[in-house]
Design an enzyme around this catalytic site. Structure first.
Site, PDB file in Angstrom:
ATOM      1  N   GLY A  44       0.819  -1.209   0.000  1.00  0.00           N
ATOM      2  CA  GLY A  44       0.000   0.000   0.000  1.00  0.00           C
ATOM      3  C   GLY A  44       0.850   1.254   0.000  1.00  0.00           C
ATOM      4  N   ARG A  45       2.132   1.062   0.253  1.00  0.00           N
ATOM      5  CA  ARG A  45       3.025   2.233   0.247  1.00  0.00           C
ATOM      6  C   ARG A  45       4.433   1.857  -0.198  1.00  0.00           C
ATOM      7  NH1 ARG A  45       4.415   3.334   6.528  1.00  0.00           N
ATOM      8  NH2 ARG A  45       3.983   1.270   7.346  1.00  0.00           N
ATOM      9  N   GLY A  67       0.001   6.071   1.600  1.00  0.00           N
ATOM     10  CA  GLY A  67       1.098   5.573   0.768  1.00  0.00           C
ATOM     11  C   GLY A  67       2.475   6.036   1.209  1.00  0.00           C
ATOM     12  N   ARG A  70      14.526  -0.854   0.589  1.00  0.00           N
ATOM     13  CA  ARG A  70      14.730  -2.121   1.292  1.00  0.00           C
ATOM     14  C   ARG A  70      15.197  -3.195   0.326  1.00  0.00           C
ATOM     15  NH1 ARG A  70       9.489  -3.757   4.440  1.00  0.00           N
ATOM     16  NH2 ARG A  70       8.670  -4.396   2.420  1.00  0.00           N
ATOM     17  N   ASP A 102       1.417 -11.324   7.188  1.00  0.00           N
ATOM     18  CA  ASP A 102       1.901 -10.548   6.035  1.00  0.00           C
ATOM     19  C   ASP A 102       3.286  -9.974   6.295  1.00  0.00           C
ATOM     20  OD1 ASP A 102       0.343  -8.990   7.953  1.00  0.00           O
ATOM     21  OD2 ASP A 102       0.832  -7.257   6.717  1.00  0.00           O
ATOM     22  N   ASP A 155       9.243  -5.464   7.298  1.00  0.00           N
ATOM     23  CA  ASP A 155       8.463  -4.508   8.092  1.00  0.00           C
ATOM     24  C   ASP A 155       8.853  -4.517   9.569  1.00  0.00           C
ATOM     25  OD1 ASP A 155       7.164  -3.852   5.800  1.00  0.00           O
ATOM     26  OD2 ASP A 155       5.417  -5.098   6.210  1.00  0.00           O
TER      27      ASP A 155
END
Ligand code: AMP
Ligand code: MG
Length: 480
Positions: free
Chosen positions: A84-85, A118, A168, A243, A253
């Site tokens: 989403g971002r 985002g 990343r 996720d 994340d």
């Protein structure tokens, strides 16, 4: 850079191609040049790192894309999620010929943004940057990052913060949640997607008698290893949603994570985790839960007549998780303690030591360093219940008495870091960076680069001590 744009060979339902949306006033944050070298960035790429890490420059060899996935968040089915971002902006070969994803986080809204903007804020980008760096240097599988940029654009969270982007890297961005999405929304894609995952990430399983079971076993094994290593260094991820775990036994994340300081296994580091689902002590069982959710998505791969047998086989694979985890953890703990793994009392004695750290609320990292340096008196002086400590020490020295202690001490040095990323260390670097000063990010980057080596010239007193009990803890949450 040498590109291998393989994700786009998958069915187009699995992603959405689009360009990044740069932030206003993008500027340098920090660059990991040695990682860029490993990833075979040319001198020109390196000279352009700010443009690349801020979405201003993309590559003709790769069309950026957002991946769709789903997931269970805090134990609840969350339905469709996705990048989403973030955007996958490249898949490139490293010096070993392995394909590595370049994923730009904070690159603007995508069809999977739901209500989000985002964006990512500088605070969370620095936390993710330093966590990935620290874990990699500790020898724990994790995403990493080539660099990050900041900007002059405000991004609203609880307060107005600075927008930033993180480039990343990971050998894989396929999460357990990818399989959950396919299972729910496009089951016809499962066989080919599974086959690709095996080809790309577990090619050795292709030759097994039952490649899918071999794949399942390998994912279970690597996940168990990663979580055992987290437990050993005292790392609490904070958001072990399906996720956020990928199928190569690594994580993506890092937001509300924390390295344990005083040994409090039930410490809730993530303030958004109201029930303490993701505390340090729960991580091994959450790993099992996540794997169970993931294995369930593989069931449709069996022919109807083989389904019951296949379920039984998958359940047997999952049964191996706990003993595998315990084996990795037990071996690692003995190494940290300087005790022989084969000795029948080593584990009991190790748990007695952990019991002391817990009841005396001692610093996890520094207590192991003291043990490693044979500073028994200093450890004892910090205990209220000295009898408990003396009992432990007698037992400990008895076990070590007839062993090759030089060898055990060497193993201890390789297993006990001097430095972990304490929340207050990251916080100080963030506060300076928000004022345009990245010197503390640089210092931590260097310090955490060699965590197993004492670096008197670089360290400060705060790096090796927990905050005093009367100083409020840095509050971290899912806000990022
Ligand atoms: P995370 O907490 O970063 O693991 O994100 C969970 C899900 O929410 C993912 O699908 C993210 O892409 C999405 N997400 C988180 N923050 C944002 C944001 N600011 N804008 C859009 N999507 C977001
Ligand atoms: Mg996530």
């Amino acid at each position: 850079m040498h590109f291998n744009p393989r994700y786009a060979s998958l069915d187009s339902k699995l992603y959405h191609q689009q360009q990044p949306t740069p932030l206003r006033g993008a500027k340098a944050g920090h660059f990991n040049e040695s990682l860029a070298d490993e990833l075979q960035w040319s001198e020109e790429d390196k000279a352009n790192w700010v443009e690349i890490c801020s979405g201003q420059k993309t590559f003709s060899e790769f069309t950026p894309l957002a991946m769709v996935y789903a997931g269970h968040q805090f134990g609840q089915w969350a339905g469709q999620l996705g990048d989403g971002r973030g955007l996958l902006i490249g898949q490139i070969l490293n010096q070993q010929g392995q394909t590595i994803d370049l994923h730009l986080k904070g690159a603007g809204a995508t069809p999977y943004s739901r209500m989000g903007d985002g964006r990512a804020v500088l605070r969370s980008v620095i936390r993710e940057y330093l966590a990935g760096h620290a874990l990699n240097a500790l020898g724990i599988a994790s995403s990493h990052a080539v660099g990050f940029t900041t900007s002059t654009q405000g991004v609203q969270r609880e307060t107005l913060e600075l927008g930033a982007m993180l480039l990343r890297t990971s050998e894989c961005h396929i999460r357990f949640g990818h399989f959950e999405w396919i299972n729910q929304y496009a089951p016809e894609l499962l066989p080919e997607f599974t086959q690709k995952c095996i080809e790309w990430h577990y090619p050795e399983c292709l030759n097994a008698e039952q490649p899918i079971l071999a794949f399942a076993q390998a994912v279970i094994d690597r996940t168990a290893l990663m979580i055992a290593q987290w437990q050993l260094v005292g790392f609490a991820h904070g958001v072990m949603n399906t996720d956020n775990l990928n199928i190569t036994g690594s994580t993506l994340d890092f937001g509300p994570y924390g390295f344990l300081e005083r040994f409090r296994p039930n410490w809730i580091n993530n303030h958004s985790d109201y029930q303490g689902r993701y505390t340090y002590q729960n991580q091994p069982s959450i790993g099992h839960w996540n794997l169970w959710k993931w294995l369930n998505t593989l069931i449709p791969l069996a022919k109807p007549e083989d389904k019951e047998q296949f379920k039984h086989d998958l359940a047997q694979c999952l049964e191996q998780y706990e003993p595998t985890f315990l084996q990795y953890y037990g071996q690692g703990l003995c190494k940290k303690m300087g005790l022989p793994n084969f000795h029948k009392d080593s584990l009991d004695c190790s748990f007695a030591f952990l019991g002391i750290l817990q009841s005396e609320q001692l610093d996890y990292t520094q207590s192991f360093i003291r043990l490693q340096q044979h500073e028994y008196k200093a450890l004892r002086d910090d205990c209220i219940d000295v009898q408990q400590f003396d009992n432990f020490l007698t037992r400990y020295q008895n076990i070590r008495q007839h062993q090759d202690t030089d060898e055990l001490d060497l193993a201890m040095q390789q297993a006990n870091p001097h430095y972990i990323l304490r929340n207050h260390m990251a916080q100080k670097a963030i506060e300076l960076a928000e004022r345009g000063d990245f010197s503390e990010v640089e210092r931590l980057f260097q310090l955490l680069n060699q965590p197993y080596q004492k670096q008197p010239d670089l360290e400060t007193e705060q790096d090796i001590a927990p905050l005093p009990s009367d100083v409020p803890e840095v509050v971290v949450s899912c806000s990022s």
